[in-house]
Write a protein that holds these residues in place. Sequence first.
Motif, short mmCIF file in Angstrom:
data_model
loop_
_atom_site.label_atom_id
_atom_site.label_comp_id
_atom_site.label_asym_id
_atom_site.label_seq_id
_atom_site.Cartn_x
_atom_site.Cartn_y
_atom_site.Cartn_z
N LEU A 79 0.85 -1.35 0.05
CA LEU A 79 -0.04 -0.04 0.14
C LEU A 79 0.77 1.28 0.04
CD1 LEU A 79 -2.94 -1.17 2.57
CD2 LEU A 79 -2.80 -1.23 0.07
N SER A 80 0.35 2.26 0.18
CA SER A 80 0.87 3.78 -0.25
C SER A 80 2.01 4.12 0.90
CB SER A 80 -0.16 4.76 -0.14
OG SER A 80 -0.76 4.72 1.11
N SER A 118 -7.25 2.01 -6.56
CA SER A 118 -7.21 2.79 -5.54
C SER A 118 -7.51 4.03 -5.63
CB SER A 118 -6.20 2.61 -4.76
OG SER A 118 -5.90 3.48 -3.80
N ILE A 119 -8.03 4.97 -4.90
CA ILE A 119 -8.06 6.55 -5.29
C ILE A 119 -6.55 6.91 -5.43
CG2 ILE A 119 -10.27 7.20 -4.05
CD1 ILE A 119 -8.55 7.73 -1.53
N TYR A 143 2.90 3.25 -5.03
CA TYR A 143 1.57 2.68 -5.02
C TYR A 143 0.62 3.06 -6.20
CZ TYR A 143 -2.91 0.98 -3.08
OH TYR A 143 -4.23 0.64 -2.95
N TYR A 170 -10.78 1.45 -4.90
CA TYR A 170 -11.30 1.64 -3.63
C TYR A 170 -10.95 2.80 -2.80
CZ TYR A 170 -12.10 -3.54 -3.27
OH TYR A 170 -12.44 -4.90 -3.23
N PRO A 171 -11.71 3.37 -2.06
CA PRO A 171 -11.28 4.38 -1.10
C PRO A 171 -10.92 3.89 0.15
CG PRO A 171 -13.86 4.15 -1.06
CD PRO A 171 -13.05 2.99 -1.92
N GLY A 172 -10.56 4.63 1.05
CA GLY A 172 -9.68 3.91 2.48
C GLY A 172 -11.04 2.97 2.84
N GLY A 183 -1.19 1.61 4.80
CA GLY A 183 -2.01 2.81 4.07
C GLY A 183 -2.08 4.02 4.62
N THR A 184 -2.32 5.14 3.80
CA THR A 184 -2.25 6.45 4.37
C THR A 184 -3.81 6.60 5.04
OG1 THR A 184 -0.94 7.08 2.40
CG2 THR A 184 -2.45 8.69 3.66
N THR A 185 -4.72 5.99 4.87
CA THR A 185 -6.08 5.88 5.44
C THR A 185 -6.20 5.05 6.66
OG1 THR A 185 -6.80 4.10 4.01
CG2 THR A 185 -7.23 6.27 3.31
N TRP A 279 -4.60 13.22 -2.72
CA TRP A 279 -5.52 12.65 -2.95
C TRP A 279 -6.83 13.38 -3.27
CZ3 TRP A 279 -4.58 7.44 0.20
CH2 TRP A 279 -3.56 6.69 -0.44
C1 AKB Z 1 -3.93 3.09 1.36
O1 AKB Z 1 -4.08 4.10 2.05
O2 AKB Z 1 -2.79 3.22 0.69
C2 AKB Z 1 -5.14 2.40 0.97
C3 AKB Z 1 -5.72 2.88 -0.33
C4 AKB Z 1 -6.43 4.13 -0.36
O3 AKB Z 1 -5.46 2.48 -1.35
N1 AKB Z 1 -5.92 2.30 2.03
#
Ligand code: AKB
Length: 316
Positions: A79-80, A118-119, A143, A170-172, A183-185, A279
């Motif tokens: 992930l991010s 992903s977003i 990512y 996908y969002p968070g 992830g960032t979320t 984002w």
């Molecule tokens: C992330 O934060 O990297 C993931 C995503 C939004 O794809 N949750």
Amino acid sequence: MPAKILIIGASGQIGTELSLKLREIHGNDAIIASDIREGSEELMASGPFEIANAMNYEQIAGLVEKHQIQEVYLMAAMLSATGEKAPMKAWALNMDSLFHVLNLAKDKKIKKVFWPSSIAVFGPSTPKENTPQTTVMEPTTVYGISKQTGERWCSYYHRKYGVDVRSIRYPGIISYKTLPGGGTTDYAVEIFHEAIKQGEYTSFLNASTSLPMMFMEDAIKATVAIMNAPSEALKIRSSYNLAAMSFTPAILAEEIKKHIPAFKISYDPDFRQDIADSWPSKIDDSAAREDWGWSNDFDIAALTEAMLSGVKTQLV
Ligand code: AKB
């Protein structure tokens, strides 16, 4: 005999609940869960599980052959936030695994593929509000670059080789059964655990960072729905925008305070703030709603209730 389905990355946050849901729908034996490591007790006890590395073509092709697999859900990814610490590893995992699965479909060894985007495909030059399905995409994370590139390859394999690949941005995703990884979320999951355990939480994103979010049950519903949609209905073979709600850490904290009045939040933004700032804050998902009937069930109030009671049951 029901069609056999392989979930790669089944021990992860989404993979776990997706595998359990698909077992409920198709029967335990029809769903082969696989990952590089074992998953939750519930996952391991409910049906077949295979240790496999998503980057190893022979291992994945071997599972497809051994179990006569017809559909693959490729949920393994870096992930991010973790991806920024190991860019080359993230690129290799995210791209190699996708090519392995797309090539299995191209060679007619499997019939259908689900691959999540992903977003993170969007970047600072993308419109932040009501981000359109088709728009400027200049992602800044490895990512995000891998997901944007993956989308182009999905579209290419569909157009060129007729591969039936289906995808969602996908969002968070917020859930309580399995923790998200890197992830960032992720703050929006951690906050519930800390609210219950400590009564306070320090967010690694600032108070006003608005991001698109979704409860796991809705994410699984969307995934099942797009895979069940008639092929002709799916006009987009890169990836569909998908949305349910958007909120900031401050707004989520207020919602939690309705249940835990003494809850306190503080802010200490780290490197993930820059990623979040790149984002969108709100996504236009009308194409998903029109093409395959997407609609969400959970808003922030329903999500908060479900998370607080879900996290409590996990702690017992
Ligand atoms: C992330 O934060 O990297 C993931 C995503 C939004 O794809 N949750």
